[in-house]
Scaffold this motif. Structure first.
Motif, PDB file in Angstrom:
ATOM      1  N   ASP A  50      14.084  -6.141 -11.002  1.00  0.00           N
ATOM      2  CA  ASP A  50      13.761  -4.601 -11.409  1.00  0.00           C
ATOM      3  C   ASP A  50      13.720  -4.443 -13.168  1.00  0.00           C
ATOM      4  O   ASP A  50      12.813  -4.099 -13.655  1.00  0.00           O
ATOM      5  CB  ASP A  50      15.003  -4.077 -11.381  1.00  0.00           C
ATOM      6  CG  ASP A  50      14.827  -2.206 -11.698  1.00  0.00           C
ATOM      7  OD1 ASP A  50      13.833  -1.756 -11.404  1.00  0.00           O
ATOM      8  OD2 ASP A  50      15.698  -1.811 -12.434  1.00  0.00           O
ATOM      9  N   THR A  51      14.382  -5.534 -13.957  1.00  0.00           N
ATOM     10  CA  THR A  51      14.305  -5.655 -15.208  1.00  0.00           C
ATOM     11  C   THR A  51      12.871  -6.336 -15.611  1.00  0.00           C
ATOM     12  O   THR A  51      12.240  -5.748 -16.412  1.00  0.00           O
ATOM     13  CB  THR A  51      15.513  -6.983 -15.699  1.00  0.00           C
ATOM     14  OG1 THR A  51      16.720  -6.272 -15.439  1.00  0.00           O
ATOM     15  CG2 THR A  51      15.326  -7.098 -17.161  1.00  0.00           C
TER      16      THR A  51
ATOM     17  N   ALA B 255       7.139   9.737  -0.606  1.00  0.00           N
ATOM     18  CA  ALA B 255       8.066   8.668  -0.438  1.00  0.00           C
ATOM     19  C   ALA B 255       7.437   7.107   0.310  1.00  0.00           C
ATOM     20  O   ALA B 255       6.945   7.466   1.263  1.00  0.00           O
ATOM     21  CB  ALA B 255       9.317   9.234   0.200  1.00  0.00           C
ATOM     22  N   ALA B 256       7.567   6.139  -0.310  1.00  0.00           N
ATOM     23  CA  ALA B 256       7.177   5.141   0.505  1.00  0.00           C
ATOM     24  C   ALA B 256       8.194   4.498   1.262  1.00  0.00           C
ATOM     25  O   ALA B 256       9.348   4.892   1.050  1.00  0.00           O
ATOM     26  CB  ALA B 256       6.692   4.040  -0.728  1.00  0.00           C
ATOM     27  N   GLU B 257       7.684   3.973   2.248  1.00  0.00           N
ATOM     28  CA  GLU B 257       8.629   3.410   3.340  1.00  0.00           C
ATOM     29  C   GLU B 257       8.319   2.022   3.511  1.00  0.00           C
ATOM     30  O   GLU B 257       7.192   1.491   3.683  1.00  0.00           O
ATOM     31  CB  GLU B 257       8.562   3.760   4.778  1.00  0.00           C
ATOM     32  CG  GLU B 257       8.962   5.611   4.700  1.00  0.00           C
ATOM     33  CD  GLU B 257       8.925   6.047   6.085  1.00  0.00           C
ATOM     34  OE1 GLU B 257       8.783   5.058   7.175  1.00  0.00           O
ATOM     35  OE2 GLU B 257       8.702   7.300   6.076  1.00  0.00           O
ATOM     36  N   ILE B 258       9.350   1.244   3.201  1.00  0.00           N
ATOM     37  CA  ILE B 258       9.063  -0.349   2.999  1.00  0.00           C
ATOM     38  C   ILE B 258       9.955  -1.002   4.034  1.00  0.00           C
ATOM     39  O   ILE B 258      11.124  -0.388   4.438  1.00  0.00           O
ATOM     40  CB  ILE B 258       9.229  -1.173   1.568  1.00  0.00           C
ATOM     41  CG1 ILE B 258      10.633  -0.837   1.208  1.00  0.00           C
ATOM     42  CG2 ILE B 258       8.162  -0.406   0.957  1.00  0.00           C
ATOM     43  CD1 ILE B 258      10.582  -1.682  -0.294  1.00  0.00           C
TER      44      ILE B 258
ATOM     45  N   PHE C  12       0.661  -1.092  -0.097  1.00  0.00           N
ATOM     46  CA  PHE C  12       0.142  -0.157   0.155  1.00  0.00           C
ATOM     47  C   PHE C  12       0.853   1.193  -0.067  1.00  0.00           C
ATOM     48  O   PHE C  12       0.554   2.245  -0.602  1.00  0.00           O
ATOM     49  CB  PHE C  12      -0.845   0.060   1.201  1.00  0.00           C
ATOM     50  CG  PHE C  12      -2.164  -0.893   0.971  1.00  0.00           C
ATOM     51  CD1 PHE C  12      -3.221  -0.691  -0.092  1.00  0.00           C
ATOM     52  CD2 PHE C  12      -2.296  -1.964   1.837  1.00  0.00           C
ATOM     53  CE1 PHE C  12      -4.085  -1.352  -0.127  1.00  0.00           C
ATOM     54  CE2 PHE C  12      -3.538  -2.751   1.557  1.00  0.00           C
ATOM     55  CZ  PHE C  12      -4.375  -2.443   0.368  1.00  0.00           C
ATOM     56  N   SER C  13       2.128   1.316   0.806  1.00  0.00           N
ATOM     57  CA  SER C  13       2.792   2.415   0.527  1.00  0.00           C
ATOM     58  C   SER C  13       3.490   2.582  -0.735  1.00  0.00           C
ATOM     59  O   SER C  13       3.669   3.751  -1.200  1.00  0.00           O
ATOM     60  CB  SER C  13       3.979   2.142   1.815  1.00  0.00           C
ATOM     61  OG  SER C  13       4.888   3.140   1.726  1.00  0.00           O
ATOM     62  N   LEU C  14       3.691   1.616  -1.367  1.00  0.00           N
ATOM     63  CA  LEU C  14       4.352   1.721  -2.788  1.00  0.00           C
ATOM     64  C   LEU C  14       3.264   2.375  -3.799  1.00  0.00           C
ATOM     65  O   LEU C  14       3.456   3.153  -4.724  1.00  0.00           O
ATOM     66  CB  LEU C  14       4.842   0.518  -3.395  1.00  0.00           C
ATOM     67  CG  LEU C  14       6.248  -0.016  -2.852  1.00  0.00           C
ATOM     68  CD1 LEU C  14       6.436  -1.447  -3.340  1.00  0.00           C
ATOM     69  CD2 LEU C  14       7.240   1.011  -3.285  1.00  0.00           C
ATOM     70  N   ILE C  15       1.929   1.792  -3.473  1.00  0.00           N
ATOM     71  CA  ILE C  15       0.934   2.208  -4.342  1.00  0.00           C
ATOM     72  C   ILE C  15       0.518   3.806  -4.057  1.00  0.00           C
ATOM     73  O   ILE C  15       0.256   4.437  -5.051  1.00  0.00           O
ATOM     74  CB  ILE C  15      -0.422   1.428  -4.138  1.00  0.00           C
ATOM     75  CG1 ILE C  15      -0.073   0.128  -4.691  1.00  0.00           C
ATOM     76  CG2 ILE C  15      -1.612   2.065  -4.657  1.00  0.00           C
ATOM     77  CD1 ILE C  15      -1.315  -1.098  -4.419  1.00  0.00           C
TER      78      ILE C  15
ATOM     79  N   ALA D 105       8.166   2.553  -6.158  1.00  0.00           N
ATOM     80  CA  ALA D 105       9.518   2.142  -6.100  1.00  0.00           C
ATOM     81  C   ALA D 105      10.398   3.380  -6.621  1.00  0.00           C
ATOM     82  O   ALA D 105      11.251   3.989  -6.011  1.00  0.00           O
ATOM     83  CB  ALA D 105       9.949   0.928  -6.362  1.00  0.00           C
ATOM     84  N   TYR D 106      10.052   3.694  -7.852  1.00  0.00           N
ATOM     85  CA  TYR D 106      10.749   4.707  -8.517  1.00  0.00           C
ATOM     86  C   TYR D 106      10.863   6.012  -8.115  1.00  0.00           C
ATOM     87  O   TYR D 106      11.649   6.831  -7.787  1.00  0.00           O
ATOM     88  CB  TYR D 106      10.269   4.609 -10.231  1.00  0.00           C
ATOM     89  CG  TYR D 106      11.081   5.597 -10.946  1.00  0.00           C
ATOM     90  CD1 TYR D 106      12.300   5.454 -11.774  1.00  0.00           C
ATOM     91  CD2 TYR D 106      10.447   6.837 -11.029  1.00  0.00           C
ATOM     92  CE1 TYR D 106      12.894   6.410 -12.127  1.00  0.00           C
ATOM     93  CE2 TYR D 106      11.069   7.906 -11.916  1.00  0.00           C
ATOM     94  CZ  TYR D 106      12.525   7.612 -12.646  1.00  0.00           C
ATOM     95  OH  TYR D 106      12.862   8.846 -13.262  1.00  0.00           O
TER      96      TYR D 106
END
Length: 162
Positions: free
Chosen positions: A61-62, A20-23, A9-12, A49-50
């Motif tokens: 990542d690829t 800024a997401a915190e994971i 959810f943080s990334l979304i 993430a980006y």
């Protein structure tokens, strides 16, 4: 809610609002990739993430990048095809209403963040379908399936549900 779910959810959130997401340090990127494919949120996770400058393991990542580019290309094709159809419907005075994903895409920072499998368009089948059938054929679509509630047309992996 698990730590993994909170991180997702943080990334979304980051993808949608630029925060800024915190994971977690032990975030499972392979599981995130699997979740992204399964739930069709992969571009959201990648852009989150980006935006947050979070380093994704190189091999994963690829795959994130490749899949996001695929969604981007699919999005461009779908938007182009919808424009062609809607332009022709307007020219021919066809009454129609675009539904669901094609409208929701406009609400996202990047339309490819909202992947969709088909384009849904509400029509009045009883009065207009002969004209619509001609238009769809002229645009290169092939009638795939007809039922009492939907008419499915396909062209180069683009599916239109009328």
């Amino acid at each position: 809610m698990t730590s993994f779910q909170k991180d997702i959810f943080s990334l979304i959130k980051s993808a949608l609002d630029g925060s800024a997401a915190e994971i977690s340090e032990d975030f499972d990127w392979q599981s995130a990739l699997d979740c992204g494919y399964k739930s069709k949120i992969l571009p959201l996770l990648y852009y989150g993430a980006y935006n947050s400058e979070i380093k994704i393991p190189a091999d994963i990542d690829t795959e994130f990048q490749t899949a996001t580019i695929k969604y981007l290309m699919q999005n461009e094709q779908q938007l182009y095809e919808f424009k062609c159809i809607s332009d022709r419907f307007e020219e021919e005075k066809i009454k129609y209403v675009p539904l669901k994903g094609i409208l929701q895409k406009k609400l996202y920072p990047k339309p490819e963040m909202r992947p969709m499998g088909d384009i849904d368009i509400l029509i009045d089948k009883s009065e207009q379908y002969d004209k619509i059938r001609r238009i769809m054929s002229e645009l290169g679509y092939i009638a795939e399936k007809e039922s009492d509630h939907e008419l499915v047309w396909i062209k180069n992996r683009i599916m239109i549900e009328l």
